[in-house]
Scaffold this active site. Structure first.
Site, PDB file in Angstrom:
ATOM      1  N   HIS A 144       0.817  -1.229   0.000  1.00 16.75           N
ATOM      2  CA  HIS A 144       0.000   0.000   0.000  1.00 16.75           C
ATOM      3  C   HIS A 144       0.849   1.277   0.000  1.00 16.75           C
ATOM      4  O   HIS A 144       0.312   2.367  -0.218  1.00 16.75           O
ATOM      5  CB  HIS A 144      -0.922   0.045   1.222  1.00 16.75           C
ATOM      6  N   ASP A 157      -5.028 -12.889   3.231  1.00 22.13           N
ATOM      7  CA  ASP A 157      -6.261 -12.365   3.819  1.00 22.13           C
ATOM      8  C   ASP A 157      -7.483 -12.538   2.914  1.00 22.13           C
ATOM      9  O   ASP A 157      -8.575 -12.097   3.268  1.00 22.13           O
ATOM     10  CB  ASP A 157      -6.091 -10.900   4.265  1.00 22.13           C
TER      11      ASP A 157
END
Ligand SMILES: [Zn+2]
Length: 287
Positions: free
Chosen positions: A114, A230
């Site tokens: 990110h 995830d």
């Protein structure tokens, strides 16, 4: 199979934060306690300034030293720049290992996908995978692909690699979801495969398979993977539907074209993370 890790990645933590040292500690124990995948353990290599500055601004490096949180998800920690550099050093060691013909997995934190050129966000401070891809290109590789199967879009990797000659980015992620990007392809080289929350497992697999097919068409000499776990059905941070066998299949699929690869741990917040990582490594190793 070479796993790159060291103690620096468990040296910082924030109470209640899902991106916590136990992720690494428990995974390391699981991998040490098994014999299916033969593992050589290595330490992160050095991380030079020039490699970082291909991806990030000097302003971001300066900001990492300012003791203020970056956003609600991304706390400041004393020495966070040193921890982020160790994670990059591991990515660069994984790159060296892959180029030498051995599959590598970096079991480090903080994650990186990110982090944009100018901004730390989403548990990420410096973008280890983008830095490794740019290092490979500057060392003579002509075509380098990044494959990102973390359930969150790798917005930072996309922003850094956007329209970079020789680089291509392929991401499969939940949308809508954090960070809100990745609904469509961007520029000439960033290919996004969004999946809706609660997409069935079969459909999720089909999307992953399409992205991998697309990636194979790019004919990369090297694949760097943001390996996020995830998208798992029981992960607390998203609404994915993948099971442990799907991570095995991902490892196999990345191994199969015979292109050298390095994988860097991204997300994955369920207590089953160690089993998911082991399943992925078994696939990568051809077990
Ligand atoms: Zn994630």
């Amino acid at each position: 199979m070479r796993i790159i890790t060291d103690e620096r990645c468990i040296g910082y933590s924030h109470p209640g934060h899902p991106e916590r040292p136990e992720r690494i500690i428990s995974t390391r124990e699981r991998l040490r306690g098994q014999t299916e995948v033969p593992i050589t353990w290595s330490k992160p290599g050095p991380c030079d300034e020039a490699a970082i500055l291909r991806a990030h601004s000097p302003e971001l490096l300066a900001r990492l030293a300012v003791p203020e949180d970056f956003d609600a998800d991304t706390p400041f920690f004393p020495d966070i720049a040193a921890y982020a550099r160790a994670s990059i050093g591991a990515a660069l060691e994984a790159l060296k290992t892959a180029v030498a013909g051995e599959t590598a997995f970096s079991l480090m934190r903080p994650p990186g996908h990110h982090a944009t050129r100018n901004r730390a966000m989403g548990f990420c401070y410096l973008n280890n995978v983008a830095i490794a891809a740019l290092e490979a290109l500057s060392n003579g590789k002509k075509r380098v692909a990044v494959f990102d199967f973390d359930v969150h879009h790798g917005n930072g990797t996309e922003a850094i690699l956007l329209n970079k000659p020789g680089a291509a980015f392929f991401s499969v992620h939940q949308f809508p979801c954090y960070p809100g990007t990745g609904s469509r392809n961007v520029g000439a080289n960033c290919f996004n495969y969004p999946v809706l929350p609660q997409t069935t497992r079969a459909e999720y697999r089909l999307v992953l398979a399409s992205a991998l097919e697309h990636l194979r068409g790019f004919k990369a000499e090297l694949v760097a993977v943001s390996a996020g776990f995830d998208g798992y059905a029981h992960d607390p941070l998203a609404q994915g539907s993948l099971e442990r066998e799907d991570f095995y299949w991902l490892g196999q699929s990345i191994r199969n074209p015979g292109v050298p690869s390095l994988s860097l741990l991204a997300g994955g917040y369920s207590p089953d993370l160690p089993d998911l990582v082991l399943a992925y490594l078994r696939g990568l190793d051809g077990k």
